[in-house]
Write a protein that holds these residues in place. Structure first.
Motif, short mmCIF file in Angstrom:
data_model
loop_
_atom_site.label_atom_id
_atom_site.label_comp_id
_atom_site.label_asym_id
_atom_site.label_seq_id
_atom_site.Cartn_x
_atom_site.Cartn_y
_atom_site.Cartn_z
N ASP A 169 -2.37 0.74 -1.90
CA ASP A 169 -1.91 0.98 -0.54
C ASP A 169 -2.36 2.36 -0.05
O ASP A 169 -2.79 2.51 1.10
CB ASP A 169 -0.38 0.86 -0.49
CG ASP A 169 0.17 1.03 0.91
OD1 ASP A 169 -0.34 0.37 1.84
OD2 ASP A 169 1.09 1.85 1.09
N ARG A 220 -4.74 3.29 3.18
CA ARG A 220 -4.31 4.22 4.23
C ARG A 220 -5.33 5.35 4.42
O ARG A 220 -5.54 5.82 5.55
CB ARG A 220 -2.94 4.81 3.89
CG ARG A 220 -1.80 3.80 4.04
CD ARG A 220 -0.51 4.36 3.41
NE ARG A 220 0.58 3.43 3.54
CZ ARG A 220 1.54 3.50 4.45
NH1 ARG A 220 1.51 4.46 5.35
NH2 ARG A 220 2.51 2.61 4.48
N ARG A 227 -5.01 -1.48 6.70
CA ARG A 227 -3.70 -2.03 6.36
C ARG A 227 -3.86 -3.08 5.28
O ARG A 227 -4.86 -3.81 5.24
CB ARG A 227 -3.03 -2.65 7.58
CG ARG A 227 -2.74 -1.66 8.69
CD ARG A 227 -1.85 -2.28 9.75
NE ARG A 227 -0.54 -2.57 9.22
CZ ARG A 227 0.45 -3.11 9.94
NH1 ARG A 227 0.26 -3.44 11.20
NH2 ARG A 227 1.63 -3.33 9.41
N VAL A 228 -2.87 -3.18 4.41
CA VAL A 228 -2.86 -4.17 3.34
C VAL A 228 -1.93 -5.32 3.71
O VAL A 228 -0.81 -5.10 4.18
CB VAL A 228 -2.41 -3.55 2.00
CG1 VAL A 228 -2.31 -4.63 0.92
CG2 VAL A 228 -3.37 -2.46 1.56
N TRP A 280 8.39 -3.51 0.97
CA TRP A 280 7.55 -4.35 1.81
C TRP A 280 8.38 -5.45 2.46
O TRP A 280 9.46 -5.80 1.98
CB TRP A 280 6.44 -4.99 0.97
CG TRP A 280 5.42 -4.03 0.43
CD1 TRP A 280 5.66 -2.91 -0.33
CD2 TRP A 280 4.00 -4.12 0.56
NE1 TRP A 280 4.48 -2.30 -0.67
CE2 TRP A 280 3.44 -3.02 -0.14
CE3 TRP A 280 3.15 -5.01 1.19
CZ2 TRP A 280 2.07 -2.80 -0.22
CZ3 TRP A 280 1.77 -4.80 1.11
CH2 TRP A 280 1.25 -3.71 0.43
N ARG A 284 3.04 -4.39 4.48
CA ARG A 284 3.51 -3.00 4.36
C ARG A 284 4.13 -2.64 5.70
O ARG A 284 3.44 -2.55 6.71
CB ARG A 284 2.32 -2.08 4.06
CG ARG A 284 2.78 -0.70 3.60
CD ARG A 284 3.36 -0.81 2.19
NE ARG A 284 3.70 0.48 1.64
CZ ARG A 284 4.94 1.00 1.66
NH1 ARG A 284 5.92 0.35 2.25
NH2 ARG A 284 5.17 2.16 1.10
#
Length: 335
Positions: free
Chosen positions: A79, A83, A88-89, A107, A317
């Motif tokens: 993550d 960033r 974005r994941v 999350w 996330r």
């Protein structure tokens, strides 16, 4: 900056990881072997993350394939890596054990669909429940269908012709799905099994089966294609032949893979889920056939009387995002 490395996914590295780390029992874990996937690792950390990039998103497949004490560290680093690139994941096809890890880390996690499996030890097509299926299979064989397991090298050109005919039948804007469905060929082909149906010696359809590791080990009914038109029951006859082979070998389970928007149940949701996103999944089950033919896919799977339904999850996330969700389908080449 994170010290993690990313690279085009190495099939040997992925195969070792999914063989070693099967605590979640993900029946689709072999899809991590698909060409086109990328790999994220950390030095001195036992595990990997498999993903694809779609615009400003990294779409992670299946949760970290990692030792239990490495999952949170690996996911945190992945993550952070995203960033740092202003990406974005979004994680897809998480099993329940995976989903609980993401939930602990803050999350938003929602059920996205389910996968289905049939126990083969006592499987039979006898009885009124399977009468229509038996009739369909019998009709295909009466029309001259023959089914055999074969090596892809013997039918590569025929499979390409079947793929082309199958795709053309879907319409001019249809695209072959990737990422969350299997492949044929490539370095991973030696681990798959291929059953082909022919009429008068000409291939008319095929099913590729991928190995399922860990819990409920067996094979997954994966990529399947047939020429348009022709005899009904071709795919059912191919699959029933494969089942007979698997049962003779003592294979315990046949999996039918993940179908989004199916098997939805509030009882499967985690406390951190988004009610709005849960509503969206239910809406797409009712009205989302243009996005994905979930009802058609589920109808085929239910023909075989599955014994087990496994809920599968998507994780965001922060808040659940329809934009991030759409990028899952972008990674799959759906649009």
């Amino acid at each position: 900056m994170t010290t993690a490395a990313t690279r085009e996914a190495s099939s040997d590295v992925i195969l070792e990881a999914i063989r070693k780390h099967t605590q979640a029992g993900n029946p689709s874990s072999f899809l991590a072997m698909n060409t086109g996937n990328e790999l994220f690792t950390l030095p001195d950390t036992d595990g990997i993350v498999v993903y694809r990039r779609a615009a400003r998103h990294l779409v992670q497949f299946g949760g970290p394939f990692a030792a239990p004490d490495s999952c949170e560290r690996l996911l945190t680093a992945f993550d952070r890596y995203a960033r740092e690139q202003e990406l974005r994941v979004v994680a897809v096809q998480l099993q329940r054990a995976d989903a609980e890890i993401y939930a602990r880390m803050g999350w938003t996690v929602n059920q996205m669909g389910a996968s289905w499996a049939v126990g083969l030890a006592d499987f039979t097509l006898r009885g009124t429940r399977f009468m229509q299926l038996r009739n369909k299979i019998s009709r295909a064989f009466r029309n001259g269908l023959q089914v055999r397991e074969t090596d892809i090298g013997d039918v590569r050109e025929a499979l390409a012709a079947i793929d082309a005919g199958w795709l053309a039948d879907k319409g001019e804007h249809a695209r072959p799905l990737e990422f969350l469905v299997g492949q044929t060929g490539g370095a991973a082909q030696r681990h798959r099994r291929l059953f082909v149906g022919t009429i008068d010696g000409a291939p008319v359809g095929y099913i590729s089966y991928s190995p399922v590791l860990g819990a409920r080990a067996g094979w997954m009914h994966d990529l399947s294609r047939r020429l348009p038109g022709g005899s009904p029951g071709v795919m059912e006859a191919i699959n029933s032949t494969a089942i007979e082979v698997f049962r003779a070998e003592g294979v315990p389970w046949l999996h039918f893979g993940f179908t989004p928007f199916t098997g939805l149940d509030p009882a499967h949701e985690l406390p951190c889920h988004s009610p709005a996103f849960a509503w969206l999944m239910s809406f797409l089950w009712e009205h989302g056939e243009d996005l994905y033919p979930a009802r058609t896919q589920l109808a085929y799977k239910e023909k075989w009387g599955p014994d087990v339904m496994l809920p599968e999850y998507v994780a965001f996330r922060g808040q659940a995002s329809p934009v991030s969700f759409a990028h899952i389908f972008r990674a799959c080449n759906a649009f």
